[in-house]
Motif scaffolding. Sequence first.
Motif, PDB file in Angstrom:
ATOM      1  N   GLY A  95       0.808  -1.195   0.000  1.00  0.00           N
ATOM      2  CA  GLY A  95       0.000   0.000   0.000  1.00  0.00           C
ATOM      3  C   GLY A  95       0.849   1.256   0.000  1.00  0.00           C
ATOM      4  O   GLY A  95       2.064   1.206   0.172  1.00  0.00           O
ATOM      5  N   SER A  96       0.201   2.372  -0.201  1.00  0.00           N
ATOM      6  CA  SER A  96       0.920   3.645  -0.182  1.00  0.00           C
ATOM      7  C   SER A  96       1.307   4.005   1.247  1.00  0.00           C
ATOM      8  O   SER A  96       0.811   3.421   2.205  1.00  0.00           O
ATOM      9  N   GLY A  97       2.173   4.954   1.401  1.00  0.00           N
ATOM     10  CA  GLY A  97       2.660   5.325   2.727  1.00  0.00           C
ATOM     11  C   GLY A  97       3.696   4.334   3.205  1.00  0.00           C
ATOM     12  O   GLY A  97       4.110   3.428   2.481  1.00  0.00           O
ATOM     13  N   ASN A  98       4.098   4.478   4.462  1.00  0.00           N
ATOM     14  CA  ASN A  98       5.169   3.645   4.987  1.00  0.00           C
ATOM     15  C   ASN A  98       4.674   2.705   6.082  1.00  0.00           C
ATOM     16  O   ASN A  98       5.403   2.349   6.999  1.00  0.00           O
ATOM     17  N   THR A  99       3.409   2.283   5.977  1.00  0.00           N
ATOM     18  CA  THR A  99       2.846   1.399   7.002  1.00  0.00           C
ATOM     19  C   THR A  99       3.160  -0.062   6.758  1.00  0.00           C
ATOM     20  O   THR A  99       2.902  -0.900   7.617  1.00  0.00           O
ATOM     21  N   GLY A 100       3.663  -0.393   5.573  1.00  0.00           N
ATOM     22  CA  GLY A 100       3.960  -1.784   5.256  1.00  0.00           C
ATOM     23  C   GLY A 100       2.743  -2.633   4.963  1.00  0.00           C
ATOM     24  O   GLY A 100       2.859  -3.849   4.796  1.00  0.00           O
ATOM     25  N   LYS A 101       1.563  -2.016   4.885  1.00  0.00           N
ATOM     26  CA  LYS A 101       0.357  -2.802   4.605  1.00  0.00           C
ATOM     27  C   LYS A 101       0.444  -3.441   3.231  1.00  0.00           C
ATOM     28  O   LYS A 101       0.909  -2.835   2.276  1.00  0.00           O
ATOM     29  N   LEU A 102      -0.029  -4.684   3.142  1.00  0.00           N
ATOM     30  CA  LEU A 102      -0.088  -5.395   1.871  1.00  0.00           C
ATOM     31  C   LEU A 102      -1.538  -5.632   1.475  1.00  0.00           C
ATOM     32  O   LEU A 102      -2.376  -5.939   2.324  1.00  0.00           O
TER      33      LEU A 102
ATOM     34  N   ASN B  30       9.177  -3.940  14.141  1.00  0.00           N
ATOM     35  CA  ASN B  30       8.338  -2.836  14.580  1.00  0.00           C
ATOM     36  C   ASN B  30       6.890  -2.986  14.111  1.00  0.00           C
ATOM     37  O   ASN B  30       5.965  -2.578  14.807  1.00  0.00           O
ATOM     38  N   TYR B  31       6.687  -3.517  12.925  1.00  0.00           N
ATOM     39  CA  TYR B  31       5.383  -3.516  12.285  1.00  0.00           C
ATOM     40  C   TYR B  31       4.726  -4.886  12.432  1.00  0.00           C
ATOM     41  O   TYR B  31       5.341  -5.914  12.143  1.00  0.00           O
ATOM     42  N   MET B  32       3.475  -4.881  12.870  1.00  0.00           N
ATOM     43  CA  MET B  32       2.721  -6.122  13.018  1.00  0.00           C
ATOM     44  C   MET B  32       1.315  -5.960  12.463  1.00  0.00           C
ATOM     45  O   MET B  32       0.763  -4.853  12.447  1.00  0.00           O
ATOM     46  N   TYR B  33       0.729  -7.096  12.044  1.00  0.00           N
ATOM     47  CA  TYR B  33      -0.543  -7.072  11.308  1.00  0.00           C
ATOM     48  C   TYR B  33      -1.402  -8.274  11.693  1.00  0.00           C
ATOM     49  O   TYR B  33      -0.880  -9.352  12.002  1.00  0.00           O
ATOM     50  N   TRP B  34      -2.697  -8.064  11.609  1.00  0.00           N
ATOM     51  CA  TRP B  34      -3.656  -9.156  11.704  1.00  0.00           C
ATOM     52  C   TRP B  34      -4.475  -9.199  10.419  1.00  0.00           C
ATOM     53  O   TRP B  34      -5.065  -8.197  10.005  1.00  0.00           O
ATOM     54  N   PHE B  90      -4.419 -14.788  10.635  1.00  0.00           N
ATOM     55  CA  PHE B  90      -2.966 -14.792  10.554  1.00  0.00           C
ATOM     56  C   PHE B  90      -2.396 -13.501  11.124  1.00  0.00           C
ATOM     57  O   PHE B  90      -2.873 -12.410  10.813  1.00  0.00           O
ATOM     58  N   CYS B  91      -1.362 -13.672  11.918  1.00  0.00           N
ATOM     59  CA  CYS B  91      -0.568 -12.557  12.399  1.00  0.00           C
ATOM     60  C   CYS B  91       0.716 -12.524  11.574  1.00  0.00           C
ATOM     61  O   CYS B  91       1.246 -13.577  11.187  1.00  0.00           O
ATOM     62  N   ALA B  92       1.208 -11.321  11.298  1.00  0.00           N
ATOM     63  CA  ALA B  92       2.433 -11.180  10.512  1.00  0.00           C
ATOM     64  C   ALA B  92       3.226 -10.001  11.045  1.00  0.00           C
ATOM     65  O   ALA B  92       2.675  -9.101  11.688  1.00  0.00           O
ATOM     66  N   SER B  93       4.512 -10.019  10.758  1.00  0.00           N
ATOM     67  CA  SER B  93       5.358  -8.905  11.184  1.00  0.00           C
ATOM     68  C   SER B  93       6.400  -8.613  10.119  1.00  0.00           C
ATOM     69  O   SER B  93       6.726  -9.455   9.282  1.00  0.00           O
ATOM     70  N   THR B  94       6.909  -7.373  10.161  1.00  0.00           N
ATOM     71  CA  THR B  94       7.996  -6.990   9.286  1.00  0.00           C
ATOM     72  C   THR B  94       8.822  -5.928   9.986  1.00  0.00           C
ATOM     73  O   THR B  94       8.327  -5.252  10.899  1.00  0.00           O
ATOM     74  N   LEU B  95      10.060  -5.774   9.556  1.00  0.00           N
ATOM     75  CA  LEU B  95      10.938  -4.845  10.246  1.00  0.00           C
ATOM     76  C   LEU B  95      10.414  -3.414  10.126  1.00  0.00           C
ATOM     77  O   LEU B  95      10.218  -2.710  11.099  1.00  0.00           O
ATOM     78  N   GLN B  96      10.170  -2.970   8.896  1.00  0.00           N
ATOM     79  CA  GLN B  96       9.632  -1.633   8.681  1.00  0.00           C
ATOM     80  C   GLN B  96       9.410  -1.441   7.196  1.00  0.00           C
ATOM     81  O   GLN B  96       9.982  -2.135   6.378  1.00  0.00           O
ATOM     82  N   ARG B  98       7.798  -0.398   3.238  1.00  0.00           N
ATOM     83  CA  ARG B  98       7.039  -1.015   2.160  1.00  0.00           C
ATOM     84  C   ARG B  98       7.780  -2.156   1.492  1.00  0.00           C
ATOM     85  O   ARG B  98       7.172  -2.984   0.830  1.00  0.00           O
ATOM     86  N   ASN B  99       9.088  -2.201   1.602  1.00  0.00           N
ATOM     87  CA  ASN B  99       9.833  -3.125   0.766  1.00  0.00           C
ATOM     88  C   ASN B  99      10.314  -4.381   1.486  1.00  0.00           C
ATOM     89  O   ASN B  99      11.072  -5.153   0.935  1.00  0.00           O
ATOM     90  N   TYR B 100       9.860  -4.581   2.707  1.00  0.00           N
ATOM     91  CA  TYR B 100      10.207  -5.798   3.415  1.00  0.00           C
ATOM     92  C   TYR B 100       9.042  -6.768   3.325  1.00  0.00           C
ATOM     93  O   TYR B 100       7.904  -6.389   3.447  1.00  0.00           O
ATOM     94  N   GLY B 101       9.329  -8.028   3.152  1.00  0.00           N
ATOM     95  CA  GLY B 101       8.269  -9.022   3.172  1.00  0.00           C
ATOM     96  C   GLY B 101       7.866  -9.337   4.596  1.00  0.00           C
ATOM     97  O   GLY B 101       8.571  -9.040   5.546  1.00  0.00           O
ATOM     98  N   TYR B 102       6.693  -9.929   4.728  1.00  0.00           N
ATOM     99  CA  TYR B 102       6.189 -10.326   6.041  1.00  0.00           C
ATOM    100  C   TYR B 102       6.747 -11.686   6.441  1.00  0.00           C
ATOM    101  O   TYR B 102       7.009 -12.545   5.603  1.00  0.00           O
ATOM    102  N   THR B 103       6.828 -11.867   7.773  1.00  0.00           N
ATOM    103  CA  THR B 103       6.933 -13.189   8.362  1.00  0.00           C
ATOM    104  C   THR B 103       5.582 -13.501   8.979  1.00  0.00           C
ATOM    105  O   THR B 103       5.083 -12.716   9.792  1.00  0.00           O
ATOM    106  N   PHE B 104       4.998 -14.619   8.578  1.00  0.00           N
ATOM    107  CA  PHE B 104       3.663 -14.993   9.052  1.00  0.00           C
ATOM    108  C   PHE B 104       3.745 -16.022  10.160  1.00  0.00           C
ATOM    109  O   PHE B 104       4.646 -16.862  10.197  1.00  0.00           O
TER     110      PHE B 104
END
Lengths: 114, 113
Positions: A95-102, B30-34, B90-96, B98-104
């Motif tokens: 996604g846009s911005g620097n949130t890392g959203k996919l 730093n970054y985490m997702y659900w 699924f929970c996922a994380s990445t260092l920071q 847009r260009n890092y892939g997730y670890t799920f």
Amino acid sequence: AQSVTQLGSHVSVSEGALVLLRCNYSSSVPPYLFWYVQYPNQGLQLLLKYTSAATLVKGINGFEAEFKKSETSFHLTKPSAHMSDAAEYFCAVSGSGNTGKLIFGQGTTLQVKP
Amino acid sequence: NAGVTQTPKFRILKIGQSMTLQCTQDMNHNYMYWYRQDPGMGLKLIYYSVGAGITDKGEVPNGYNVSRSTTEDFPLRLELAAPSQTSVYFCASTLQGRNYGYTFGSGTRLTVV
């Protein structure tokens, strides 16, 4: 806004045949693109990613993908399918911005026939 | 190195019950997702966090809540379970960035009956 379309929810190939999984994207910013693989009852694993360096990206397990800006595509290929490649494959755009959203596509299930 | 750990792996809830899905990572990301995964729908983002104390809604946040008190942990709370929340989470994380892939994580399969 960003979006991803994977063409074909199911793809079936014979063992040893070419694998081609299609992904088209839409993005309002230069895209970062990813392919993930999901084996049954497991989480997703990163196959490869495009982050604006080389347009042909090589990943794990012999897969590669080519970024084509003019076609807004990022198709995944493998020259010769193996039985162990049977899985679900997801294309994703950042996604846009620097949130890392996919933003993920709907997924394509790859069946490999003996 | 455990990566992203989710518990439980399976759970059956009755309508109206509450539960917390646990997620912890040991990579100092730093970054985490659900996300939730439904057949034929891909993955939809529920909530995300870009650091301890910072959370934000994703595409489908209704019926869920999150907190991020530490870098390692990012629990997802379901307050009043509904059949529409039957899914794989699924929970996922990445260092920071847009260009890092997730670890799920390996996922939590939840059924609401």
